[in-house]
Design an enzyme around this catalytic site. Structure first.
Site, PDB file in Angstrom:
ATOM      1  N   TYR A 181      41.156  74.790   2.404  1.00 23.82           N
ATOM      2  CA  TYR A 181      42.094  74.722   3.539  1.00 23.82           C
ATOM      3  C   TYR A 181      42.822  76.041   3.731  1.00 23.82           C
ATOM      4  CZ  TYR A 181      41.228  69.934   2.016  1.00 23.82           C
ATOM      5  OH  TYR A 181      40.627  68.780   1.599  1.00 23.82           O
ATOM      6  N   TYR A 223      43.032  59.021   3.720  1.00 21.06           N
ATOM      7  CA  TYR A 223      42.254  60.220   3.404  1.00 21.06           C
ATOM      8  C   TYR A 223      41.038  59.796   2.589  1.00 21.06           C
ATOM      9  CZ  TYR A 223      40.485  64.540   1.618  1.00 21.06           C
ATOM     10  OH  TYR A 223      39.631  65.576   1.309  1.00 21.06           O
ATOM     11  N   ASP A 232      38.342  52.783  -1.948  1.00 21.63           N
ATOM     12  CA  ASP A 232      38.201  54.181  -2.345  1.00 21.63           C
ATOM     13  C   ASP A 232      39.198  54.448  -3.474  1.00 21.63           C
ATOM     14  OD1 ASP A 232      38.247  56.904  -2.687  1.00 21.63           O
ATOM     15  OD2 ASP A 232      38.312  57.395  -0.544  1.00 21.63           O
ATOM     16  N   LYS A 286      37.129  62.140  -8.952  1.00 20.78           N
ATOM     17  CA  LYS A 286      38.273  62.838  -9.562  1.00 20.78           C
ATOM     18  C   LYS A 286      38.385  62.660 -11.086  1.00 20.78           C
ATOM     19  CE  LYS A 286      40.970  64.055  -5.615  1.00 20.78           C
ATOM     20  NZ  LYS A 286      40.834  63.413  -4.316  1.00 20.78           N
TER      21      LYS A 286
END
Ligand SMILES: *Cc1c(COP(=O)(O)O)cnc(C)c1O
Length: 422
Positions: free
Chosen positions: A15, A140, A240, A269
Protein backbone atom coordinates in the site's frame (compact mmCIF):
# COMPACT_ATOMS: atom_id res chain seq x y z
CA UNK A 1 24.85 1.05 -3.27
CA UNK A 2 23.63 0.49 0.25
CA UNK A 3 20.76 -2.04 0.37
CA UNK A 4 18.34 0.51 1.76
CA UNK A 5 19.06 2.69 -1.30
CA UNK A 6 18.17 -0.26 -3.51
CA UNK A 7 14.94 -0.59 -1.55
CA UNK A 8 14.14 3.07 -2.16
CA UNK A 9 14.85 2.85 -5.85
CA UNK A 10 13.38 -0.52 -6.76
CA UNK A 11 11.19 -2.17 -4.14
CA UNK A 12 7.44 -1.76 -3.64
CA UNK A 13 6.16 -1.89 -0.08
CA UNK A 14 2.54 -2.73 0.76
CA UNK A 15 0.00 0.00 0.00
CA UNK A 16 2.75 2.42 -0.89
CA UNK A 17 4.35 4.49 -3.62
CA UNK A 18 7.76 3.93 -5.16
CA UNK A 19 9.80 5.37 -3.63
CA UNK A 20 7.87 4.97 -0.40
CA UNK A 21 5.88 7.97 0.81
CA UNK A 22 6.30 6.92 4.41
CA UNK A 23 9.33 6.06 6.51
CA UNK A 24 10.68 2.52 5.99
CA UNK A 25 12.83 1.13 8.79
CA UNK A 26 15.72 -1.24 7.99
CA UNK A 27 15.43 -4.42 10.06
CA UNK A 28 18.52 -6.44 10.83
CA UNK A 29 17.13 -9.32 12.84
CA UNK A 30 14.41 -10.52 15.18
CA UNK A 31 14.36 -12.48 18.40
CA UNK A 32 11.30 -13.56 20.40
CA UNK A 33 9.12 -10.44 20.58
CA UNK A 34 11.87 -8.02 19.61
CA UNK A 35 12.80 -6.45 16.30
CA UNK A 36 16.38 -5.19 15.91
CA UNK A 37 17.04 -2.36 13.47
CA UNK A 38 20.23 -1.90 11.46
CA UNK A 39 21.37 0.83 13.84
CA UNK A 40 21.12 -1.59 16.76
CA UNK A 41 17.88 -0.18 18.16
CA UNK A 42 15.51 -2.71 19.69
CA UNK A 43 11.76 -2.41 19.19
CA UNK A 44 9.18 -4.43 21.11
CA UNK A 45 6.90 -5.94 18.53
CA UNK A 46 3.29 -4.81 18.96
CA UNK A 47 2.10 -6.18 15.61
CA UNK A 48 3.28 -9.80 15.52
CA UNK A 49 3.84 -9.19 11.81
CA UNK A 50 0.16 -8.71 10.98
CA UNK A 51 -1.33 -11.37 13.27
CA UNK A 52 1.10 -14.07 12.16
CA UNK A 53 4.01 -14.45 14.62
CA UNK A 54 1.88 -15.92 17.39
CA UNK A 55 4.87 -17.49 19.17
CA UNK A 56 7.25 -14.58 18.54
CA UNK A 57 10.24 -14.86 16.21
CA UNK A 58 13.04 -17.45 16.01
CA UNK A 59 11.38 -20.01 18.23
CA UNK A 60 13.84 -22.92 18.60
CA UNK A 61 11.16 -25.56 17.88
CA UNK A 62 9.96 -23.82 14.71
CA UNK A 63 13.51 -23.19 13.51
CA UNK A 64 14.30 -26.84 14.10
CA UNK A 65 11.26 -28.05 12.14
CA UNK A 66 12.30 -26.02 9.11
CA UNK A 67 15.94 -27.03 9.29
CA UNK A 68 14.95 -30.67 9.49
CA UNK A 69 12.50 -30.47 6.58
CA UNK A 70 14.86 -28.60 4.27
CA UNK A 71 17.21 -31.60 4.12
CA UNK A 72 14.37 -34.04 3.52
CA UNK A 73 12.44 -32.19 0.81
CA UNK A 74 12.11 -28.41 0.36
CA UNK A 75 9.37 -28.63 -2.23
CA UNK A 76 7.52 -31.05 -4.42
CA UNK A 77 4.59 -30.45 -6.75
CA UNK A 78 1.26 -31.54 -5.29
CA UNK A 79 -0.35 -32.58 -8.57
CA UNK A 80 -0.49 -36.36 -8.48
CA UNK A 81 1.90 -36.54 -5.50
CA UNK A 82 1.35 -36.56 -1.75
CA UNK A 83 3.67 -36.07 1.21
CA UNK A 84 3.57 -36.74 4.92
CA UNK A 85 3.75 -33.16 6.20
CA UNK A 86 0.69 -32.14 4.18
CA UNK A 87 -1.29 -35.10 5.50
CA UNK A 88 -0.28 -34.43 9.09
CA UNK A 89 -1.20 -30.75 8.73
CA UNK A 90 -4.55 -31.52 7.11
CA UNK A 91 -5.45 -33.94 9.90
CA UNK A 92 -4.55 -31.30 12.49
CA UNK A 93 -6.79 -28.76 10.73
CA UNK A 94 -9.62 -31.27 10.49
CA UNK A 95 -9.34 -32.09 14.19
CA UNK A 96 -9.17 -28.44 15.21
CA UNK A 97 -12.06 -27.20 13.07
CA UNK A 98 -14.41 -30.17 12.99
CA UNK A 99 -14.52 -29.78 9.20
CA UNK A 100 -13.31 -32.38 6.69
CA UNK A 101 -11.73 -31.31 3.43
CA UNK A 102 -8.55 -29.27 3.27
CA UNK A 103 -7.12 -27.23 0.38
CA UNK A 104 -3.60 -25.98 1.19
CA UNK A 105 -2.55 -22.86 -0.66
CA UNK A 106 -0.10 -19.99 -0.56
CA UNK A 107 -1.73 -16.98 1.01
CA UNK A 108 -4.84 -15.77 2.75
CA UNK A 109 -6.19 -13.98 -0.30
CA UNK A 110 -5.75 -17.10 -2.40
CA UNK A 111 -7.61 -19.20 0.17
CA UNK A 112 -10.48 -16.70 -0.04
CA UNK A 113 -10.46 -16.97 -3.84
CA UNK A 114 -10.61 -20.75 -3.51
CA UNK A 115 -13.44 -20.50 -0.95
CA UNK A 116 -15.50 -18.30 -3.27
CA UNK A 117 -14.90 -20.59 -6.24
CA UNK A 118 -15.79 -23.61 -4.12
CA UNK A 119 -19.09 -22.03 -3.08
CA UNK A 120 -19.97 -21.33 -6.71
CA UNK A 121 -19.09 -24.91 -7.70
CA UNK A 122 -21.18 -26.28 -4.82
CA UNK A 123 -24.26 -24.35 -5.93
CA UNK A 124 -23.66 -25.23 -9.56
CA UNK A 125 -23.30 -28.90 -8.64
CA UNK A 126 -26.76 -28.64 -7.11
CA UNK A 127 -28.08 -27.23 -10.38
CA UNK A 128 -28.38 -23.70 -9.00
CA UNK A 129 -27.26 -20.53 -10.70
CA UNK A 130 -26.05 -18.61 -7.69
CA UNK A 131 -23.13 -16.43 -8.69
CA UNK A 132 -23.24 -13.64 -6.10
CA UNK A 133 -21.88 -13.35 -2.59
CA UNK A 134 -23.07 -11.63 0.51
CA UNK A 135 -20.52 -9.81 2.65
CA UNK A 136 -20.52 -7.34 5.53
CA UNK A 137 -19.86 -3.65 5.48
CA UNK A 138 -16.38 -3.00 6.92
CA UNK A 139 -15.26 -6.43 5.70
CA UNK A 140 -11.69 -7.19 4.68
CA UNK A 141 -10.95 -10.46 2.88
CA UNK A 142 -7.75 -9.81 0.95
CA UNK A 143 -6.28 -8.03 -2.06
CA UNK A 144 -6.79 -10.36 -5.02
CA UNK A 145 -9.68 -9.78 -7.42
CA UNK A 146 -12.40 -11.96 -5.91
CA UNK A 147 -11.34 -11.19 -2.34
CA UNK A 148 -11.34 -7.45 -3.06
CA UNK A 149 -14.83 -7.66 -4.47
CA UNK A 150 -16.18 -8.84 -1.10
CA UNK A 151 -14.33 -6.15 0.91
CA UNK A 152 -16.28 -3.14 2.13
CA UNK A 153 -17.20 -1.18 -0.99
CA UNK A 154 -16.62 2.19 0.65
CA UNK A 155 -13.48 1.91 2.74
CA UNK A 156 -11.56 -0.46 0.44
CA UNK A 157 -10.35 -0.46 -3.13
CA UNK A 158 -13.63 -0.65 -5.04
CA UNK A 159 -13.49 2.98 -6.05
CA UNK A 160 -10.02 2.59 -7.59
CA UNK A 161 -10.73 -0.44 -9.73
CA UNK A 162 -14.23 0.36 -10.93
CA UNK A 163 -15.96 -2.29 -13.01
CA UNK A 164 -12.91 -4.58 -12.89
CA UNK A 165 -14.53 -5.86 -9.68
CA UNK A 166 -17.74 -7.85 -9.77
CA UNK A 167 -20.71 -6.63 -7.76
CA UNK A 168 -21.94 -8.40 -4.69
CA UNK A 169 -24.43 -7.83 -1.88
CA UNK A 170 -23.41 -6.06 1.30
CA UNK A 171 -25.35 -5.97 4.52
CA UNK A 172 -25.09 -3.79 7.61
CA UNK A 173 -22.13 -4.81 9.77
CA UNK A 174 -23.05 -6.17 13.19
CA UNK A 175 -23.19 -3.43 15.81
CA UNK A 176 -19.88 -2.62 17.48
CA UNK A 177 -19.39 -4.41 20.80
CA UNK A 178 -19.22 -8.01 21.99
CA UNK A 179 -22.35 -7.56 24.09
CA UNK A 180 -24.16 -4.99 21.94
CA UNK A 181 -27.72 -5.45 20.79
CA UNK A 182 -27.40 -6.66 17.19
CA UNK A 183 -31.10 -6.90 16.35
CA UNK A 184 -30.89 -4.16 13.73
CA UNK A 185 -28.13 -5.83 11.73
CA UNK A 186 -29.88 -9.19 12.05
CA UNK A 187 -33.09 -7.66 10.75
CA UNK A 188 -31.19 -6.18 7.79
CA UNK A 189 -29.67 -9.59 7.09
CA UNK A 190 -33.05 -11.32 7.23
CA UNK A 191 -34.59 -8.82 4.84
CA UNK A 192 -31.75 -9.03 2.36
CA UNK A 193 -31.72 -12.82 2.32
CA UNK A 194 -35.49 -13.05 1.99
CA UNK A 195 -35.23 -10.96 -1.15
CA UNK A 196 -32.00 -12.22 -2.76
CA UNK A 197 -31.28 -15.73 -1.45
CA UNK A 198 -31.84 -17.19 -4.91
CA UNK A 199 -28.80 -15.32 -6.24
CA UNK A 200 -26.40 -15.83 -3.32
CA UNK A 201 -23.90 -18.70 -3.25
CA UNK A 202 -22.22 -17.85 0.03
CA UNK A 203 -22.11 -15.41 2.93
CA UNK A 204 -18.51 -14.55 3.78
CA UNK A 205 -17.65 -12.91 7.09
CA UNK A 206 -14.88 -12.47 9.62
CA UNK A 207 -16.25 -14.03 12.81
CA UNK A 208 -16.31 -11.86 16.00
CA UNK A 209 -13.60 -9.42 14.88
CA UNK A 210 -13.64 -7.52 11.61
CA UNK A 211 -9.94 -6.86 11.15
CA UNK A 212 -8.37 -4.56 8.58
CA UNK A 213 -11.76 -3.01 7.71
CA UNK A 214 -12.09 -1.38 11.12
CA UNK A 215 -10.95 -3.63 13.99
CA UNK A 216 -14.59 -4.10 14.99
CA UNK A 217 -15.56 -6.62 17.68
CA UNK A 218 -19.16 -7.84 17.58
CA UNK A 219 -21.71 -10.07 19.31
CA UNK A 220 -21.62 -13.86 18.74
CA UNK A 221 -25.44 -13.77 18.55
CA UNK A 222 -25.04 -12.32 15.07
CA UNK A 223 -22.96 -15.31 13.99
CA UNK A 224 -25.52 -17.75 15.36
CA UNK A 225 -28.26 -16.04 13.41
CA UNK A 226 -26.12 -15.93 10.25
CA UNK A 227 -25.58 -19.70 10.59
CA UNK A 228 -29.34 -20.29 10.97
CA UNK A 229 -30.26 -18.19 7.97
CA UNK A 230 -27.56 -19.67 5.73
CA UNK A 231 -28.81 -23.17 6.56
CA UNK A 232 -32.39 -22.13 5.89
CA UNK A 233 -31.59 -20.79 2.40
CA UNK A 234 -28.77 -23.23 1.53
CA UNK A 235 -26.25 -20.44 1.32
CA UNK A 236 -22.74 -21.51 2.33
CA UNK A 237 -21.42 -19.76 5.41
CA UNK A 238 -17.77 -18.89 4.81
CA UNK A 239 -15.90 -17.98 7.99
CA UNK A 240 -12.75 -16.06 7.16
CA UNK A 241 -10.60 -16.89 10.21
CA UNK A 242 -7.35 -15.78 8.57
CA UNK A 243 -6.89 -13.08 11.20
CA UNK A 244 -8.92 -14.43 14.11
CA UNK A 245 -7.78 -18.07 13.90
CA UNK A 246 -5.27 -19.87 16.12
CA UNK A 247 -6.23 -18.23 19.37
CA UNK A 248 -6.25 -14.49 18.73
CA UNK A 249 -9.72 -13.95 20.24
CA UNK A 250 -9.17 -16.32 23.17
CA UNK A 251 -10.74 -19.29 21.37
CA UNK A 252 -8.86 -21.44 18.88
CA UNK A 253 -11.27 -20.15 16.22
CA UNK A 254 -13.60 -17.19 16.71
CA UNK A 255 -16.59 -19.24 15.47
CA UNK A 256 -16.37 -21.11 18.78
CA UNK A 257 -17.71 -18.02 20.58
CA UNK A 258 -21.04 -18.73 18.87
CA UNK A 259 -20.69 -22.53 18.96
CA UNK A 260 -21.25 -22.67 15.21
CA UNK A 261 -19.57 -24.53 12.40
CA UNK A 262 -19.21 -22.79 9.05
CA UNK A 263 -19.48 -24.71 5.77
CA UNK A 264 -16.14 -23.27 4.68
CA UNK A 265 -13.33 -21.82 6.75
CA UNK A 266 -10.25 -19.96 5.60
CA UNK A 267 -7.13 -19.81 7.77
CA UNK A 268 -3.75 -18.21 7.18
CA UNK A 269 -1.64 -15.62 8.99
CA UNK A 270 -0.88 -17.50 12.28
CA UNK A 271 -0.99 -20.90 10.55
CA UNK A 272 2.79 -21.22 10.23
CA UNK A 273 3.53 -19.11 13.29
CA UNK A 274 4.49 -16.34 10.88
CA UNK A 275 7.32 -18.31 9.27
CA UNK A 276 6.19 -19.16 5.76
CA UNK A 277 3.47 -18.02 3.42
CA UNK A 278 0.67 -20.55 3.67
CA UNK A 279 -3.10 -20.63 4.07
CA UNK A 280 -5.84 -23.20 3.87
CA UNK A 281 -9.46 -23.51 2.88
CA UNK A 282 -11.31 -26.18 4.83
CA UNK A 283 -14.83 -27.34 4.01
CA UNK A 284 -17.41 -29.71 5.40
CA UNK A 285 -17.60 -33.20 3.92
CA UNK A 286 -20.96 -32.24 2.46
CA UNK A 287 -19.41 -29.46 0.36
CA UNK A 288 -16.60 -31.60 -1.04
CA UNK A 289 -18.96 -34.55 -1.64
CA UNK A 290 -21.50 -32.46 -3.54
CA UNK A 291 -18.80 -31.02 -5.82
CA UNK A 292 -16.92 -34.29 -6.30
CA UNK A 293 -20.05 -36.31 -7.08
CA UNK A 294 -21.43 -33.80 -9.56
CA UNK A 295 -20.90 -33.39 -13.27
CA UNK A 296 -18.29 -30.71 -12.54
CA UNK A 297 -16.47 -33.30 -10.47
CA UNK A 298 -13.36 -31.37 -9.43
CA UNK A 299 -12.28 -28.28 -7.53
CA UNK A 300 -10.68 -26.22 -10.27
CA UNK A 301 -7.68 -24.65 -8.56
CA UNK A 302 -4.05 -25.67 -8.09
CA UNK A 303 -1.22 -23.30 -7.16
CA UNK A 304 2.35 -24.28 -8.08
CA UNK A 305 3.47 -24.09 -4.47
CA UNK A 306 0.39 -25.79 -3.07
CA UNK A 307 1.14 -27.65 0.21
CA UNK A 308 4.81 -26.62 0.21
CA UNK A 309 6.54 -29.09 2.58
CA UNK A 310 8.60 -26.42 4.37
CA UNK A 311 5.45 -24.44 5.11
CA UNK A 312 3.57 -27.58 6.15
CA UNK A 313 6.33 -28.70 8.49
CA UNK A 314 6.57 -25.36 10.27
CA UNK A 315 2.76 -25.13 10.44
CA UNK A 316 2.73 -28.55 12.09
CA UNK A 317 5.37 -27.47 14.58
CA UNK A 318 3.50 -24.22 15.27
CA UNK A 319 0.19 -25.98 15.94
CA UNK A 320 1.94 -28.50 18.22
CA UNK A 321 3.63 -25.67 20.07
CA UNK A 322 0.30 -23.90 20.49
CA UNK A 323 -1.46 -27.00 21.75
CA UNK A 324 1.38 -27.87 24.16
CA UNK A 325 1.50 -24.35 25.57
CA UNK A 326 -0.93 -22.78 27.98
CA UNK A 327 -2.02 -20.42 25.24
CA UNK A 328 -5.53 -19.92 26.60
CA UNK A 329 -4.16 -18.74 29.91
CA UNK A 330 -1.57 -16.56 28.16
CA UNK A 331 -4.15 -14.94 25.88
CA UNK A 332 -6.41 -14.44 28.89
CA UNK A 333 -3.64 -12.66 30.76
CA UNK A 334 -2.93 -10.50 27.72
CA UNK A 335 -6.61 -9.59 27.57
CA UNK A 336 -6.61 -8.57 31.25
CA UNK A 337 -3.56 -6.35 30.76
CA UNK A 338 -5.12 -4.73 27.70
CA UNK A 339 -8.30 -4.05 29.70
CA UNK A 340 -6.47 -2.38 32.57
CA UNK A 341 -4.01 -0.40 30.44
CA UNK A 342 -6.52 0.73 27.81
CA UNK A 343 -8.91 2.07 30.44
CA UNK A 344 -6.59 5.05 31.06
CA UNK A 345 -6.36 5.75 27.35
CA UNK A 346 -10.12 6.02 27.05
CA UNK A 347 -10.03 9.25 29.02
CA UNK A 348 -7.74 11.04 26.56
CA UNK A 349 -9.28 13.86 24.53
CA UNK A 350 -8.36 12.51 21.11
CA UNK A 351 -9.74 9.04 21.80
CA UNK A 352 -13.16 8.00 20.53
CA UNK A 353 -13.24 4.38 21.67
CA UNK A 354 -11.10 1.59 23.04
CA UNK A 355 -11.87 -2.09 22.57
CA UNK A 356 -10.13 -5.39 23.02
CA UNK A 357 -10.55 -9.14 22.92
CA UNK A 358 -7.93 -11.84 23.46
CA UNK A 359 -4.52 -10.76 22.17
CA UNK A 360 -5.99 -7.77 20.30
CA UNK A 361 -6.11 -4.23 21.71
CA UNK A 362 -7.57 -1.32 19.74
CA UNK A 363 -7.71 2.43 20.20
CA UNK A 364 -9.94 4.39 17.85
CA UNK A 365 -9.13 8.08 17.63
CA UNK A 366 -11.59 10.81 16.65
CA UNK A 367 -9.30 11.85 13.78
CA UNK A 368 -7.31 9.97 11.16
CA UNK A 369 -4.44 12.43 10.75
CA UNK A 370 -2.21 11.29 13.63
CA UNK A 371 -1.24 7.76 12.56
CA UNK A 372 2.28 8.62 11.34
CA UNK A 373 3.01 10.88 14.29
CA UNK A 374 1.96 8.19 16.74
CA UNK A 375 3.98 5.54 14.97
CA UNK A 376 7.07 7.76 14.97
CA UNK A 377 6.72 8.44 18.69
CA UNK A 378 6.37 4.73 19.46
CA UNK A 379 9.39 3.78 17.35
CA UNK A 380 11.48 6.48 19.02
CA UNK A 381 10.47 4.97 22.32
CA UNK A 382 11.18 1.37 21.39
CA UNK A 383 7.81 0.02 20.28
CA UNK A 384 6.76 -1.21 16.84
CA UNK A 385 3.15 -0.58 15.88
CA UNK A 386 1.63 0.34 12.54
CA UNK A 387 -1.59 2.30 12.94
CA UNK A 388 -3.93 2.87 10.03
CA UNK A 389 -6.23 5.86 9.81
CA UNK A 390 -7.98 6.38 13.12
CA UNK A 391 -6.99 2.97 14.43
CA UNK A 392 -4.03 2.48 16.74
CA UNK A 393 -3.87 -1.18 17.61
CA UNK A 394 -1.68 -3.95 18.85
CA UNK A 395 -1.75 -7.70 18.31
CA UNK A 396 0.86 -9.50 20.34
CA UNK A 397 2.56 -12.88 20.41
CA UNK A 398 1.06 -15.07 23.13
CA UNK A 399 4.52 -15.49 24.65
CA UNK A 400 5.03 -11.76 25.21
CA UNK A 401 6.33 -10.79 28.64
CA UNK A 402 3.91 -8.84 30.80
CA UNK A 403 6.30 -5.89 31.11
CA UNK A 404 6.74 -5.68 27.36
CA UNK A 405 2.98 -5.66 26.76
CA UNK A 406 2.53 -2.94 29.36
CA UNK A 407 5.29 -0.95 27.66
CA UNK A 408 3.51 -1.25 24.29
CA UNK A 409 0.21 0.10 25.62
CA UNK A 410 1.82 2.76 27.81
CA UNK A 411 3.89 3.99 24.89
CA UNK A 412 0.72 4.22 22.78
CA UNK A 413 -0.78 6.26 25.63
CA UNK A 414 2.20 8.59 25.79
CA UNK A 415 2.18 8.91 22.00
CA UNK A 416 -1.44 10.02 21.93
CA UNK A 417 -0.86 12.36 24.87
CA UNK A 418 2.11 13.94 23.11
CA UNK A 419 0.04 15.07 20.15
CA UNK A 420 -0.64 18.73 19.73
CA UNK A 421 -4.11 18.98 18.22
CA UNK A 422 -4.19 20.09 14.61
C1 LIG B 1 -4.94 -10.72 6.02
C2 LIG B 1 -6.29 -11.19 5.69
C3 LIG B 1 -6.59 -11.76 4.44
C4 LIG B 1 -5.57 -11.85 3.34
O1 LIG B 1 -4.50 -12.65 3.64
P1 LIG B 1 -3.10 -12.49 2.82
O2 LIG B 1 -2.25 -13.58 3.35
O3 LIG B 1 -2.61 -11.12 3.16
O4 LIG B 1 -3.43 -12.63 1.39
C5 LIG B 1 -7.87 -12.22 4.24
N1 LIG B 1 -8.82 -12.13 5.19
C6 LIG B 1 -8.57 -11.60 6.41
C7 LIG B 1 -9.65 -11.56 7.42
C8 LIG B 1 -7.30 -11.10 6.69
O5 LIG B 1 -7.06 -10.53 7.87
Amino acid sequence: MNWLDIDKAHVWHPYNALPSKTKILPVKSTNRTSIFLENGKELIDGMSSWWSAIHGYNHPKLNEALKKQIDIMPHIMFGGLAHEQASILSKKLVDLTGLNSVFLCDSGSVSVEVALKTAILYQKAKGLKKYKFLALQNAYHGDTLGAMSVCDPNNSMHSIYGTYLSEHFFTKAPELGFESDCSKSIEALENLLKKHHNEIAGFILEPIVQGAGGMRIYNPTYLKKARELCTKYDILLIADEIATGFGHTGKMFACEWACIKPDIMTVGKGLTGGYMTMAAMITSKNVSDIISNSEIGVLMHGPTFMANPLACSVANASIDLLKDSSWERNVNNIEKIFVSELEKIKKLDLVKDIRNIGAIGVIELKDDCYAQEIQDYCVQNGVWIRPFGRLIYSIVAYSIKEDDLRKIVRTMYEAIKSIKKK
